[in-house]
Design an enzyme around this catalytic site. Structure first.
Site, PDB file in Angstrom:
ATOM      1  N   HIS A  24       3.940  -2.733  -8.323  1.00  0.00           N
ATOM      2  CA  HIS A  24       3.436  -1.362  -8.334  1.00  0.00           C
ATOM      3  C   HIS A  24       3.925  -0.595  -9.561  1.00  0.00           C
ATOM      4  O   HIS A  24       3.214   0.270 -10.068  1.00  0.00           O
ATOM      5  CB  HIS A  24       3.813  -0.649  -7.038  1.00  0.00           C
ATOM      6  CG  HIS A  24       3.071  -1.163  -5.850  1.00  0.00           C
ATOM      7  ND1 HIS A  24       3.620  -1.237  -4.601  1.00  0.00           N
ATOM      8  CD2 HIS A  24       1.814  -1.651  -5.722  1.00  0.00           C
ATOM      9  CE1 HIS A  24       2.734  -1.729  -3.745  1.00  0.00           C
ATOM     10  NE2 HIS A  24       1.629  -2.002  -4.414  1.00  0.00           N
ATOM     11  N   HIS A  30      -3.241  -7.198  -7.576  1.00  0.00           N
ATOM     12  CA  HIS A  30      -2.754  -8.037  -6.482  1.00  0.00           C
ATOM     13  C   HIS A  30      -3.661  -7.875  -5.262  1.00  0.00           C
ATOM     14  O   HIS A  30      -4.463  -6.969  -5.172  1.00  0.00           O
ATOM     15  CB  HIS A  30      -1.300  -7.712  -6.137  1.00  0.00           C
ATOM     16  CG  HIS A  30      -1.047  -6.277  -5.788  1.00  0.00           C
ATOM     17  ND1 HIS A  30      -0.846  -5.302  -6.741  1.00  0.00           N
ATOM     18  CD2 HIS A  30      -0.968  -5.643  -4.590  1.00  0.00           C
ATOM     19  CE1 HIS A  30      -0.647  -4.143  -6.154  1.00  0.00           C
ATOM     20  NE2 HIS A  30      -0.722  -4.321  -4.836  1.00  0.00           N
ATOM     21  N   CYS A  65      -3.189  -0.296   5.744  1.00  0.00           N
ATOM     22  CA  CYS A  65      -3.437  -0.839   4.406  1.00  0.00           C
ATOM     23  C   CYS A  65      -2.164  -1.545   3.975  1.00  0.00           C
ATOM     24  O   CYS A  65      -1.069  -1.005   4.114  1.00  0.00           O
ATOM     25  CB  CYS A  65      -3.840   0.251   3.421  1.00  0.00           C
ATOM     26  SG  CYS A  65      -3.017   1.820   3.640  1.00  0.00           S
ATOM     27  N   HIS A  67      -0.717  -5.766   2.284  1.00  0.00           N
ATOM     28  CA  HIS A  67      -0.921  -6.939   1.438  1.00  0.00           C
ATOM     29  C   HIS A  67      -0.763  -8.216   2.255  1.00  0.00           C
ATOM     30  O   HIS A  67       0.192  -8.327   3.027  1.00  0.00           O
ATOM     31  CB  HIS A  67       0.119  -6.956   0.320  1.00  0.00           C
ATOM     32  CG  HIS A  67       0.235  -5.661  -0.405  1.00  0.00           C
ATOM     33  ND1 HIS A  67       1.168  -4.704  -0.071  1.00  0.00           N
ATOM     34  CD2 HIS A  67      -0.480  -5.150  -1.423  1.00  0.00           C
ATOM     35  CE1 HIS A  67       1.032  -3.663  -0.866  1.00  0.00           C
ATOM     36  NE2 HIS A  67       0.033  -3.890  -1.693  1.00  0.00           N
ATOM     37  N   GLU A  85       2.461  -2.240  12.536  1.00  0.00           N
ATOM     38  CA  GLU A  85       2.492  -0.800  12.306  1.00  0.00           C
ATOM     39  C   GLU A  85       2.080   0.015  13.526  1.00  0.00           C
ATOM     40  O   GLU A  85       2.704   1.028  13.836  1.00  0.00           O
ATOM     41  CB  GLU A  85       1.577  -0.419  11.127  1.00  0.00           C
ATOM     42  CG  GLU A  85       2.082  -0.935   9.800  1.00  0.00           C
ATOM     43  CD  GLU A  85       1.245  -0.459   8.620  1.00  0.00           C
ATOM     44  OE1 GLU A  85       0.600   0.602   8.723  1.00  0.00           O
ATOM     45  OE2 GLU A  85       1.253  -1.158   7.588  1.00  0.00           O
ATOM     46  N   TYR A 100      -9.707  -1.595  -7.417  1.00  0.00           N
ATOM     47  CA  TYR A 100      -9.453  -0.212  -7.832  1.00  0.00           C
ATOM     48  C   TYR A 100      -8.043  -0.111  -8.401  1.00  0.00           C
ATOM     49  O   TYR A 100      -7.196  -0.980  -8.179  1.00  0.00           O
ATOM     50  CB  TYR A 100      -9.635   0.761  -6.666  1.00  0.00           C
ATOM     51  CG  TYR A 100      -8.531   0.693  -5.645  1.00  0.00           C
ATOM     52  CD1 TYR A 100      -7.414   1.521  -5.745  1.00  0.00           C
ATOM     53  CD2 TYR A 100      -8.579  -0.204  -4.593  1.00  0.00           C
ATOM     54  CE1 TYR A 100      -6.388   1.447  -4.822  1.00  0.00           C
ATOM     55  CE2 TYR A 100      -7.566  -0.280  -3.663  1.00  0.00           C
ATOM     56  CZ  TYR A 100      -6.465   0.552  -3.779  1.00  0.00           C
ATOM     57  OH  TYR A 100      -5.451   0.471  -2.870  1.00  0.00           O
ATOM     58  N   GLU A 110      -1.203   1.550  -7.672  1.00  0.00           N
ATOM     59  CA  GLU A 110      -1.878   0.605  -6.779  1.00  0.00           C
ATOM     60  C   GLU A 110      -3.036   0.027  -7.582  1.00  0.00           C
ATOM     61  O   GLU A 110      -3.946   0.766  -7.954  1.00  0.00           O
ATOM     62  CB  GLU A 110      -2.408   1.293  -5.521  1.00  0.00           C
ATOM     63  CG  GLU A 110      -1.341   1.732  -4.551  1.00  0.00           C
ATOM     64  CD  GLU A 110      -0.734   0.602  -3.754  1.00  0.00           C
ATOM     65  OE1 GLU A 110      -1.062  -0.581  -4.009  1.00  0.00           O
ATOM     66  OE2 GLU A 110       0.082   0.888  -2.870  1.00  0.00           O
ATOM     67  N   GLU A 112      -5.437  -3.018  -6.976  1.00  0.00           N
ATOM     68  CA  GLU A 112      -5.646  -3.972  -5.908  1.00  0.00           C
ATOM     69  C   GLU A 112      -7.059  -4.528  -5.842  1.00  0.00           C
ATOM     70  O   GLU A 112      -8.031  -3.815  -6.098  1.00  0.00           O
ATOM     71  CB  GLU A 112      -5.313  -3.303  -4.563  1.00  0.00           C
ATOM     72  CG  GLU A 112      -3.856  -2.879  -4.509  1.00  0.00           C
ATOM     73  CD  GLU A 112      -3.436  -2.305  -3.187  1.00  0.00           C
ATOM     74  OE1 GLU A 112      -2.233  -2.433  -2.873  1.00  0.00           O
ATOM     75  OE2 GLU A 112      -4.277  -1.731  -2.461  1.00  0.00           O
ATOM     76  N   TRP A 157      -5.235   6.114  -2.713  1.00  0.00           N
ATOM     77  CA  TRP A 157      -6.089   4.942  -2.485  1.00  0.00           C
ATOM     78  C   TRP A 157      -7.068   5.179  -1.340  1.00  0.00           C
ATOM     79  O   TRP A 157      -8.196   4.697  -1.396  1.00  0.00           O
ATOM     80  CB  TRP A 157      -5.266   3.678  -2.262  1.00  0.00           C
ATOM     81  CG  TRP A 157      -4.437   3.682  -1.025  1.00  0.00           C
ATOM     82  CD1 TRP A 157      -4.814   3.319   0.229  1.00  0.00           C
ATOM     83  CD2 TRP A 157      -3.072   4.086  -0.915  1.00  0.00           C
ATOM     84  NE1 TRP A 157      -3.781   3.465   1.114  1.00  0.00           N
ATOM     85  CE2 TRP A 157      -2.691   3.931   0.439  1.00  0.00           C
ATOM     86  CE3 TRP A 157      -2.114   4.548  -1.831  1.00  0.00           C
ATOM     87  CZ2 TRP A 157      -1.412   4.235   0.890  1.00  0.00           C
ATOM     88  CZ3 TRP A 157      -0.853   4.844  -1.369  1.00  0.00           C
ATOM     89  CH2 TRP A 157      -0.513   4.687  -0.030  1.00  0.00           C
TER      90      TRP A 157
END
Length: 169
Positions: A24, A30, A65, A67, A85, A100, A110, A112, A157
């Site tokens: 980041h 990524h 959101c 990874h 979460e 983006y 970000e 990604e 994002w």
């Protein structure tokens, strides 16, 4: 414990792994996923990020959101993070993917290749307070109004992904 992200090129070919915060800082592309959940009224679930998050704390964003881990599919990662979460399970379907790049402040980016999933869920959350401060459902009309009036209350994002989502539906 260090977390790693999977670095990729625009075609999603794996280039290697990098510690998440370093990726980041460097703004390197990524893998990521975003989950949009809706209730039976068509309202979108938002989560408020916990105050202890290293970037974008206390801001509203989509349901989940994150990874995928090395060797994990985008869908597996999305389902894992729903449980970690929000303490829930949901049937998800992938709707689209796109790339983006967003400045999230504090010298962090970000960047990604984001796979966006959609599902349905009504109630019954078991929030991980280290990740999520609160959740709420909101109509798309009210969401658009809130973002227009108070854009700083939402993650950078999420605003990008939401606009891309609207182009697909």
């Amino acid at each position: 414990m260090e977390e790693f992200v999977v670095l990729v090129n625009p075609e999603d070919d794996v280039l290697g792994l990098m510690e998440k915060q370093q990726a980041h800082i460097n703004g390197l592309l990524h893998r990521a996923f975003s989950v949009f959940l809706f209730n039976s009224k068509g309202e979108m679930l938002l989560q408020k990020r916990a105050s202890g998050k290293y970037h974008s704390p206390n801001q509203w964003t989509n349901a989940v959101c994150s990874h995928p881990k090395e060797g994990e599919t985008y869908l597996e990662g999305a389902q894992r993070r729903l449980n970690e979460e929000l303490g829930i399970k949901a049937d998800l379907s992938e709707k689209f993917s796109f790339i983006y790049k967003a400045d999230v402040g504090g010298g962090l980016w970000e960047h990604e290749l984001d796979h966006v999933f959609v599902g349905n869920h009504e109630t019954g959350f078991n929030l991980n307070k280290e990740e999520v401060e609160d959740v709420r459902y909101i109509s798309m009309k009210d969401l658009d109004q809130e973002i227009t009036e108070n854009p700083g209350n939402f993650t950078e994002w999420f605003k990008i992904i939401l606009e891309e989502y609207k182009h697909h539906f």
